[in-house]
Design an enzyme around this catalytic site. Sequence first.
Site, PDB file in Angstrom:
ATOM      1  N   SER A 198     -26.342 -19.259  -0.399  1.00  0.00           N
ATOM      2  CA  SER A 198     -25.098 -19.323  -1.163  1.00  0.00           C
ATOM      3  C   SER A 198     -24.486 -20.712  -1.192  1.00  0.00           C
ATOM      4  O   SER A 198     -23.950 -21.132  -2.217  1.00  0.00           O
ATOM      5  CB  SER A 198     -24.092 -18.325  -0.589  1.00  0.00           C
ATOM      6  OG  SER A 198     -24.616 -17.032  -0.594  1.00  0.00           O
ATOM      7  N   HIS A 224     -19.509 -21.354   1.479  1.00  0.00           N
ATOM      8  CA  HIS A 224     -19.299 -21.374   0.028  1.00  0.00           C
ATOM      9  C   HIS A 224     -18.455 -22.579  -0.378  1.00  0.00           C
ATOM     10  O   HIS A 224     -18.793 -23.309  -1.313  1.00  0.00           O
ATOM     11  CB  HIS A 224     -18.605 -20.095  -0.430  1.00  0.00           C
ATOM     12  CG  HIS A 224     -19.468 -18.886  -0.312  1.00  0.00           C
ATOM     13  ND1 HIS A 224     -19.066 -17.654  -0.788  1.00  0.00           N
ATOM     14  CD2 HIS A 224     -20.693 -18.692   0.228  1.00  0.00           C
ATOM     15  CE1 HIS A 224     -20.024 -16.771  -0.562  1.00  0.00           C
ATOM     16  NE2 HIS A 224     -21.017 -17.381   0.069  1.00  0.00           N
TER      17      HIS A 224
END
Length: 380
Positions: free
Chosen positions: A274, A332
């Site tokens: 991610s 993230h």
Amino acid sequence: MAWRGCVVKWANTEFIKYPNNISRSSRHNYYNQQRSGFRREAKKPEVKKENVTQQTKPSPPEDGPSGTPPHPARRMPTLFRPLMFTVGFTGCSFGAAAILQYEAVKSRLQTAKDGEEIEKLVQGSQDMTYWHDWWNHLSNAQRQLILLISIVDDFWNGLTEGQRTATGIIAMNAAVLCCWRIPSMQKTMIKYFMSNPASKTRCLPMILSCFSHYSIVHMVANMYVLWMFSSGIVSLLGKEQFLAVYLSAGVISTMVSYACKTATGRFYPSLGASGAVMAVLAAVCTKVPEAKLGIIFLPVVTFTAGNALKALVAIDTTGLMLGWRFFDHAAHLGGALFGIWYVTYGHKLMWRKREPFVKLWHDMRSTGSRGSGSGGPGHS
């Protein structure tokens, strides 16, 4: 997205099943002592209940400096080595990308020259009768194999350069996903393919965990986003520079995750691509903020790339502040901020100043080829 390591609930790891302030060896001995103690007490019914309670219940620590707790507090992990690994890996990634680009350009020039010569030879010796006879002499299985190879080659050539590059990354993630299903490899996967600042092995998992997914849904979601944005990022940066950004973003996002976990004292493992995927998404959305995006299940809903990036950053910031642990929001944010920074400033600061390094590599390569060429006759 980068999920918590709770998906490996049956794995025998110290940071999933047990408190952080108890070491693995002390847990093993403590439970063995408790189990052995209960067995001994079962054979001694004459012992009073009060005595059993006194023996099994740990005594409180004494007051004053001489008192020691029953289990020492866990030392906070140091992040110096992961930080040095992040800096070194990022530098090596962009250095290797510059060398690969140099070699690719040189290879294309040589291939173009060879292609012209081969084309001239083919044009001078075209004989359809020869190829027709050659095809007729093939067996049915050989013909089917040649047709299959031709179909695969046409499909591969129909992909963009970004999609071809993403295909290699997807294949690596799929291979690691299969390794998670092999019981004999569980200890290795947990040690090297899950990142945790409290683990003894902290540097190598920073990059290996970016190719690691335990859930098929997790991997499909990440790889779908990578596939959709791969053409745009490669057209902006080129294949070699894209790989350097992708790998560096994976390590940098893990480093940000390490720092946040250490600061909050919440040590839990993470895995997934991610952080690197967020860097790709953020780079494209920053460079082309007016591009229209949509949701695969809701094709009617459309929004601009700039608004999508703002929404994702806002969600991850909220999750980090509120302590949500279903996703690794720190990773993230680290990947997204790195992608925004690179297309805004990093490209000028790093990639455009690679010429001295490439010239040095060219000189070293030229010197080595001249040395090997001059040394050949001397040895004969």
